[in-house]
Design a protein around this motif. Structure first.
Motif, short mmCIF file in Angstrom:
data_model
loop_
_atom_site.label_atom_id
_atom_site.label_comp_id
_atom_site.label_asym_id
_atom_site.label_seq_id
_atom_site.Cartn_x
_atom_site.Cartn_y
_atom_site.Cartn_z
N THR A 1 57.87 60.02 21.89
CA THR A 1 56.67 60.52 22.57
C THR A 1 55.43 60.49 21.69
O THR A 1 54.38 60.04 22.14
CB THR A 1 56.92 61.94 23.11
OG1 THR A 1 58.12 61.95 23.89
CG2 THR A 1 55.76 62.40 23.97
N PRO A 2 55.46 60.96 20.43
CA PRO A 2 54.23 60.96 19.62
C PRO A 2 53.63 59.57 19.44
O PRO A 2 52.42 59.38 19.62
CB PRO A 2 54.68 61.55 18.28
CG PRO A 2 55.89 62.35 18.60
CD PRO A 2 56.57 61.62 19.70
N GLN A 3 54.47 58.57 19.09
CA GLN A 3 53.91 57.24 18.84
C GLN A 3 53.47 56.58 20.15
O GLN A 3 52.47 55.87 20.19
CB GLN A 3 54.89 56.36 18.10
CG GLN A 3 56.16 56.04 18.85
CD GLN A 3 56.90 54.89 18.21
OE1 GLN A 3 56.48 54.35 17.20
NE2 GLN A 3 58.02 54.51 18.80
N THR A 4 54.19 56.84 21.26
CA THR A 4 53.77 56.27 22.55
C THR A 4 52.46 56.90 22.99
O THR A 4 51.54 56.21 23.44
CB THR A 4 54.86 56.51 23.61
OG1 THR A 4 56.10 55.97 23.15
CG2 THR A 4 54.49 55.83 24.92
N THR A 5 52.37 58.23 22.86
CA THR A 5 51.15 58.92 23.23
C THR A 5 49.98 58.43 22.39
O THR A 5 48.86 58.27 22.89
CB THR A 5 51.31 60.44 23.06
OG1 THR A 5 52.49 60.86 23.75
CG2 THR A 5 50.12 61.19 23.63
N LEU A 6 50.23 58.19 21.09
CA LEU A 6 49.17 57.70 20.21
C LEU A 6 48.65 56.35 20.69
O LEU A 6 47.44 56.13 20.74
CB LEU A 6 49.69 57.61 18.77
CG LEU A 6 48.68 57.19 17.71
CD1 LEU A 6 47.55 58.21 17.62
CD2 LEU A 6 49.36 57.04 16.35
N ARG A 7 49.57 55.44 21.06
CA ARG A 7 49.15 54.13 21.56
C ARG A 7 48.27 54.28 22.80
O ARG A 7 47.24 53.61 22.95
CB ARG A 7 50.38 53.28 21.94
CG ARG A 7 51.15 52.71 20.79
CD ARG A 7 50.47 51.51 20.14
NE ARG A 7 50.15 50.41 21.04
CZ ARG A 7 50.96 49.41 21.32
NH1 ARG A 7 52.17 49.36 20.79
NH2 ARG A 7 50.56 48.44 22.11
N VAL B 1 57.90 61.53 9.14
CA VAL B 1 58.83 60.51 8.65
C VAL B 1 58.39 59.12 9.09
O VAL B 1 58.38 58.17 8.30
CB VAL B 1 60.26 60.81 9.15
CG1 VAL B 1 61.20 59.66 8.79
CG2 VAL B 1 60.78 62.10 8.53
N LEU B 2 58.00 58.97 10.35
CA LEU B 2 57.60 57.65 10.84
C LEU B 2 56.32 57.17 10.18
O LEU B 2 56.18 55.98 9.88
CB LEU B 2 57.44 57.69 12.37
CG LEU B 2 58.73 57.93 13.16
CD1 LEU B 2 58.45 57.96 14.65
CD2 LEU B 2 59.77 56.86 12.84
N ILE C 1 66.38 56.24 16.38
CA ILE C 1 65.65 55.17 15.70
C ILE C 1 65.99 53.80 16.27
O ILE C 1 65.54 52.78 15.77
CB ILE C 1 65.93 55.16 14.18
CG1 ILE C 1 67.39 54.77 13.90
CG2 ILE C 1 65.58 56.48 13.54
CD1 ILE C 1 67.67 54.46 12.45
N ALA C 2 66.78 53.78 17.35
CA ALA C 2 67.28 52.50 17.85
C ALA C 2 66.31 51.80 18.78
O ALA C 2 66.50 50.63 19.09
CB ALA C 2 68.61 52.72 18.58
N LYS C 3 65.28 52.51 19.25
CA LYS C 3 64.44 51.90 20.28
C LYS C 3 62.98 52.30 20.09
O LYS C 3 62.69 53.37 19.57
CB LYS C 3 64.92 52.30 21.67
CG LYS C 3 65.24 53.79 21.79
CD LYS C 3 66.12 54.07 22.97
CE LYS C 3 66.65 55.50 22.95
NZ LYS C 3 67.74 55.69 22.02
N GLY C 4 62.12 51.42 20.53
CA GLY C 4 60.69 51.75 20.59
C GLY C 4 59.92 51.68 19.29
O GLY C 4 58.71 51.66 19.31
N LEU C 5 60.61 51.64 18.14
CA LEU C 5 59.91 51.66 16.86
C LEU C 5 59.49 50.24 16.48
O LEU C 5 60.26 49.30 16.62
CB LEU C 5 60.80 52.25 15.77
CG LEU C 5 61.33 53.66 16.03
CD1 LEU C 5 62.15 54.14 14.84
CD2 LEU C 5 60.21 54.64 16.31
#
Length: 626
Positions: A260-266, A533-534, A551-555
């Motif tokens: 959610t954090p990285q998707t929301t950031l995008r 961490v990310l 960590i398997a998806k979306g990164l």
């Protein structure tokens, strides 16, 4: 007029109440009301209005404030959930609203501000010049700072007492007012504006198909089958941009709170304050403010886990379900539901488009495409024609047979160990995946055969060394780890198997110069943990990242060139008819983290069953073959 009202009582039924004449103009479906249930005054929601009732109905007492009303557009969806998933109306209604909203205890955060009045704009007037130097300084300072400040900041900025401020308010130079301050979950994040990127031909074709459904009067759900790294997120962004231009809103669902954090950031980089976030990691105040922003129409896009599906938008145009195959879209508690399927139903009820995206679609979703229920859109290649990383299967049976008698055993194969050393020498990054947390998976006694298992679930305990506890991963029961066998007293009890905690310890010992971090539900306790961490991994401060399926998806980390799947057989041996499908999806997804930058990637899968069809088809990136 009579109203059927649902209370939060676990009775499984609704109750009739008479609507007083003075309320008839205001009452509506989804309205929150106060009523007497037996002798207790309670709050409930109106689910139906009718002209007659066979009961001696009591009158309603009051209609509650608008901020806690149930969105009328979700009532039909609630009815469908009740019927399809065999749940009561009261259970569904109370779970579609955030607890902080339905309890009604949370209020908006208000801050007292000091503002300049129009009178204070003329600094050359005789009245201003007649003020004391201290009062003149206060007015000049406020003008320099923009004309408005919170009261606390004003006192610090102007170096004056509150009595000076009060005197200026009384004489009309300043004014006090209270303003609502929203608790923004991303207030501390610095955003860099992101512009739409040029699309590849296959991205353009996918977007055209989605736009066609967005513009259709009765859109058909779309399954976007795109390989990892094919640019599905950019397609989502531009499809939502088209939706916003139509004056409609959008919901984006992600399977893991860690995404959610990285998707929301995008999305915030592209759409700014139009984006809200909804998930369980928010504080009550943040969740209340985000839900209220959406209900008031100040937010146009909601990003979050499955609960974000029930965001109270009034003009919904698009629902995106990313990684639609994930089992985390299923709700384990009442009411049980699958957010992916409910998203399709909400889209049907509200006439909005639904976009399901995945590199490894669920078999039922793909089948719906073959029978014409869904529309299939495919993206078969990565951006810039980067190749999919080769997947190498390492037979751990042969590996163990080849080890010398005096060679210390390890869950790292020689091949994986050599590749990790090579990547570290090149200053490239590595991801190690094991879908099992903890240090050891079993505790047994070699003398009497005792195995530590949970009394509630009959599931073997997992040993967590950091807290020195045995934990049941099914019901979360936790007990102290024994120093000797509880049955026979043998001090030589043995811990068998391994999880991410043990992989981390061994990795630090085998690669002492590498910076190692672990991501699982034991270490990631809140949203800030994920972000730290990310961000550190993205900045190159971490060489090896160890984790479970989060960590398997979306990164998307361009410097990751090696992915090691430590034990691929864990998921295959579960007593579940979907075990092979989930194993195939996990391997394909985690393999997709490698080679997303300029350098090619490589994937090593350690297994004792290299001939299993889930592994052989994943090795070829062959979804259709699977």
């Amino acid at each position: 007029m009579f109203a059927e009202v649902a209370f939060n009582l676990a009775t499984g039924q609704c109750f009739d109440y008479a609507v007083p004449a003075e309320m008839e103009a205001e009452i509506h479906l989804g309205c929150r009301v106060r009523a007497l249930f037996r002798t207790t005054e309670m709050s409930g929601y109106v689910l139906k209005l009718k002209d007659s009732s066979p009961y001696q109905a009591k009158p309603l007492l009051a209609i509650e404030d608008a901020s806690r009303q149930f969105p009328p557009q979700l009532l039909k969806l609630a009815d469908w959930i009740c019927e399809y998933y065999c749940a009561s109306h009261e259970c569904v209604i109370w779970n579609l609203l955030p607890a902080v909203v339905r309890k009604g205890e949370m209020q908006h955060k208000e801050t007292l501000y000091i503002d300049l009045t129009p009178k204070a704009r003329d600094l050359g007037s005789e009245e201003f010049l007649s003020l004391t130097p201290k009062r003149q300084q206060v007015i000049r300072t406020l003008i320099r700072l923009g004309g408005s400040l919170p009261a606390k900041e004003t006192l610090g900025a102007v170096d004056a007492s509150s009595s000076v401020i009060d005197a200026l308010v009384e004489t009309g130079w300043l004014a006090k007012c209270r303003r609502v301050e929203e608790r923004d979950p991303f207030a501390s994040v610095i955003l860099q504006r992101d512009e739409p990127k040029a699309l590849t031909p296959q991205q353009s074709a996918a977007l055209s198909a989605i736009v066609e459904e967005l513009d259709a009067p009765k859109p058909k759900p779309i399954l976007l089958h795109g390989v990892t790294g094919s640019g599905k997120t950019e397609v989502y962004l531009q499809a939502i941009d088209h939706c916003l231009k139509q004056g409609k809103d959008a919901i984006v669902l992600v399977p893991e709170i860690s995404l959610t954090p990285q998707t929301t950031l995008r999305f915030r980089q592209r759409f700014g304050d139009l984006v809200s976030v909804l998930h369980s990691g928010l504080t009550d105040g943040q969740r209340f403010d985000e839900w209220t922003r959406i209900a008031a129409g100040r937010s146009r896009i909601a990003v979050g886990a499955r609960s974000a599906l029930f965001a109270p938008f009034h003009h919904l145009g698009l629902i995106v379900v990313d990684e639609e195959h994930e089992s985390t879209y299923k709700q384990d508690e009442m009411p049980h539901y699958n957010a992916r399927d409910v998203a399709v139903v909400r889209g049907h009820l509200e006439g909005c488009a639904v976009l399901l995206g995945s590199a490894t679609p669920a078999l039922e979703s793909y089948y719906n495409c073959t029978i014409g229920k869904y529309r299939l859109v495919e993206m078969r290649s990565r951006i810039d024609n980067r190749g999919l990383p080769p997947i190498e299967l390492v037979d751990m049976r042969a590996e163990r047979a080849e080890r010398k008698e005096n060679e210390k055993g390890s869950f790292f194969s020689r091949r994986l160990k050599a590749l990790i050393e090579d990547r570290l020498d090149r200053h490239q990054q590595v991801i190690l995946f094991l879908n099992r947390r903890g240090f050891s998976t079993t505790l047994t006694c070699p003398q009497c055969g005792y195995t530590a298992s949970c009394d509630n679930c009959s599931v073997t305990y997992t040993y967590h060394r950091k807290v020195n506890k045995l934990v049941c991963h099914h019901c979360n029961t936790m007990i102290d780890a024994p120093s000797k066998c509880p049955e026979c007293g043998n001090p030589e009890i043995r811990y068998g198997g391994y999880g991410t905690e043990r992989v981390e310890a061994v990795t630090r010992a085998v690669f002492p110069k590498a910076m190692v971090a672990r991501m699982d539900s034991d270490t990631m306790t809140n949203t800030e943990s994920y972000r730290k961490v990310l961000d550190a991994f993205r900045a190159g401060h971490i060489d090896i990242l160890i984790g479970t399926q989060m960590i398997a998806k979306g990164l998307d980390f361009p410097n990751v060139t090696l992915v090691g799947i430590v034990q691929a057989d864990i998921g295959l041996n579960l007593p579940d008819f979907r075990s092979a499908e989930r194993t195939f999806s996990l391997i394909t997804q985690v393999a997709g983290r490698a080679g997303r930058g300029e350098c090619p990637g490589h994937v090593v899968v350690q297994t004792c069953t290299p001939d299993n069809y889930a592994l052989t088809t994943a090795q070829k990136h062959d979804f259709l073959g699977y």
